[in-house]
Design an enzyme around this catalytic site. Structure first.
Site: not given
Length: 627
Positions: A108, A121, A344, A555
């Protein structure tokens, strides 16, 4: 009984109580966390064997032979592999979690592409039935009240502990998602969290027509504002931000991280700007009151909302109505479309969805208290002084964002024919069934298998994040190859299907217990960098690059709410696939890039639907074998 066990015994009873029965339980979170096991470092030989196994379905025999030589070299007694493994084991002894810091940085904070599309997301919520500003603000007020209700459980440490297969899970991510924000840096970003400490956040940020407001959500006695009070405050905000010609300062947060870091430093040179930015960063979360989206037909409506949640639709629409570095942004448009987007770095999907489920349930409750109408102060408008240089940064960010918006191809598919009840009736894991359908769809489209990523939760361990379930296996390839083979009987195909779902289940169990291979290999690679030794050949190999090029990044994010999470692909020629299996239907969000001629989200959705149906027909036409 040692100290840890004693603490675990002490901590356990709380897990059984419903939060309503509790006041504050200071220290409960810490006791719970300390009782959790540490993430293990898997045995080196086991990981190397499994690595070779995992490569079989995705690389050629010739490449595999070459990699076998490199693995043999790497695993020699007293060789480089053992040295790095020992380094990892030492690291595991002296840290709470040998992986979590490294993962946060590499996955990240050091990732330089924009967070928009590439990292953050979105979640699409069911369309609300309001159609005007009044309804929009009333719903927003209720939603804010729901957020504050959840926040009380976090603050009082009364959040019920979650379990997976009877094992308690790490709850740390819940304590990171409110009052936090990402800060851009020239090489690496950082995260600030204002949830702890003396000066806790008491406000949220509200954005309307690209204008930011500080909305205090607590009364002077510390009680949260009620829906009625919040509604009045939101109306004040709305009425003082009717102009639509403001510079969309929030669009700066959509840029490449290095460019944004430069613009950020530039922006903060001005005292007023700095104060405004700090106010956004310190807020509990952001609520974006969006302009209605362009009207579209029913069949593409959900896909359009998914795009709105991911990027806001571009600089002409709602992309300036965001601060994408903020961990949580709830989005409510005038036409009833709503959802959220989250940064995220602090958290995976499940804690976000648990918060969402709580809020959605909360918004359905009837209002109990009519609040006394004490006059409340006017929410503070955040001012920005826009210099020519900042205006130029905004223009550049707009151009880059609009290119990204044009490039993202996203399709939400609600698969109505069956939900998780069907695979369960066949004694097959619904997740394994869906993953195998994805393998079949991909194989039918491209004629070969690809590296597939499915996230697995490591929350059984203290500070656990994720590892990778490798859904492409020798067994999955055997099944997909057999499916359209006229020489194979239905019984053979069905047996291969069951074997493949079983293999997926086994890999999943291995992953959630800390025994998958991806994070271990990453750890060995990062250990080599830290030890300043030359990078082992194993990590310079083409096969490793192929294994890490995830054409399918997937996912499962299950929710009680009939929603779906969505995210962008992780490679230029790949797909992002997220799904929420409900009892009688499955929500899918599929993304691809328009700039890649080979990928197409709607085509993938079509093939996926066919694969799911073909697999059901196959199972229904064959008796369960004695596998």
């Amino acid at each position: 009984m040692d100290r840890k066990q004693k603490q675990a015994e002490k901590a356990r009873p709380y897990g059984l109580l419903k939060p309503t029965a509790l006041g504050k339980i200071p220290g409960r979170f810490l006791l719970h966390q300390e009782a959790l096991p540490h993430l293990p470092v898997p045995p080196l030989q086991q990981t190397l064997d499994r690595y070779l196994q995992m490569l079989q379905p995705i690389i050629s025999e010739e490449e595999l032979n070459h990699t076998q030589e490199l693995v043999a070299e790497f695993r020699k007694p007293g060789g480089v592999g053992e040295r790095l493994q020992k380094g990892l084991e030492r690291r595991a002894k002296k840290t709470e979690n040998w992986l979590s810091d490294w993962w946060l940085k590499t996955a990240y904070l050091e990732y330089r592409l924009p967070v928009v599309v590439h990292s953050s997301p979105g979640v699409v919520l069911p369309k609300q039935d309001f159609l005007d500003r009044q309804g929009q603000l009333r719903f927003a007020a209720k939603l804010i009240e729901g957020i504050l209700d959840f926040k009380t459980m976090i603050d009082n440490e009364t959040l019920p502990v979650e379990y997976m297969g009877g094992k308690p899970l790490c709850m740390n991510q819940y304590y990171q998602i409110l009052s936090s924000c990402r800060i851009p840096g020239p090489k690496r970003d950082s995260i600030v969290n204002y949830a702890k400490g003396k000066k806790q956040s008491r406000h949220i940020t509200v954005v309307h027509n690209f204008q930011f407001f500080e909305l205090d959500v607590y009364n002077s006695d510390g009680s949260p504002l009620t829906t009625d009070q919040l509604f009045i405050q939101l109306e004040k905000i709305w009425n003082t931000s009717l102009q639509t010609n403001k510079e969309p300062i929030g669009i700066l947060t959509t840029n490449h991280r290095n460019s944004w870091a430069k613009a950020y430093n530039n922006l903060l040179k001005d005292k007023t700007n700095k104060e405004s930015v700090r106010t956004i960063e310190k807020s509990i979360c952001t609520v974006c009151l969006d302009a209605p989206m362009p009207r579209v037909s029913e069949d593409i409506y959900k896909s359009r909302v998914a795009a709105q949640m991911l990027h806001g639709g571009g600089s002409r629409w709602n992309s300036g109505n965001r601060w994408f570095d903020k961990t949580l942004q709830f989005i409510i448009a005038e036409d009833g479309s709503c959802g959220l987007v989250y940064e995220h770095a602090p958290s995976e999907g499940p804690p976000i969805v648990a918060l969402l489920d709580h809020i959605v349930e909360y918004t359905k409750k009837p209002e109990l208290v009519r609040s006394p109408m004490i006059p409340l102060p006017m929410p503070r408008k955040l001012r920005f002084n826009i210099t020519p240089e900042i205006k130029n940064d905004i223009e550049k960010a707009k151009q880059n964002l609009n290119i990204m918006v044009e490039d993202l191809d996203v399709k939400v598919m609600v698969f109505h024919q069956f939900g998780k009840t069907f695979p369960k009736s066949e004694k097959i894991s619904p997740d394994a069934f869906i993953q195998l359908a994805l393998q079949l769809a991909y194989y039918r489209m491209y004629g070969h298998a690809c590296a597939t990523y499915e996230s697995a939760s490591l929350r059984m361990f203290r500070l656990g994040r994720t590892d990778t379930i490798r859904s492409t296996s020798v067994d999955s390839l055997k099944f997909v190859q057999s499916m359209d083979d006229p020489d194979k009987s239905d019984q053979e195909k069905a047996d291969l299907l069951r074997r493949a779902t079983q293999a997926h289940r086994e890999y999943t169990d291995m992953a959630i217990r800390g025994n998958a291979i991806d994070r271990h290999l990453l750890g060995l690679k990062l250990q080599a960098i830290e030890d300043l030794v030359s990078m082992p050949e194993l990590f310079m190999d083409t096969a490793y690059a192929v294994a890490m090029h995830f054409n399918l990044s997937t996912s499962q994010v299950p929710a009680k709410t009939d929603c779906v999470m969505c995210f962008g692909p992780v490679v230029p020629d790949g797909y992002g696939v997220c799904y929420n299996p409900m009892d009688e239907h499955i929500n899918f969000a599929i993304s691809a890039f328009n700039s890649c001629a080979e990928t197409n989200a709607a085509r993938m959705a079509h093939y996926l639907e066919k694969a799911l149906l073909d697999m059901r027909i196959l199972l229904q036409s064959t008796p369960k074998s004695k596998l």
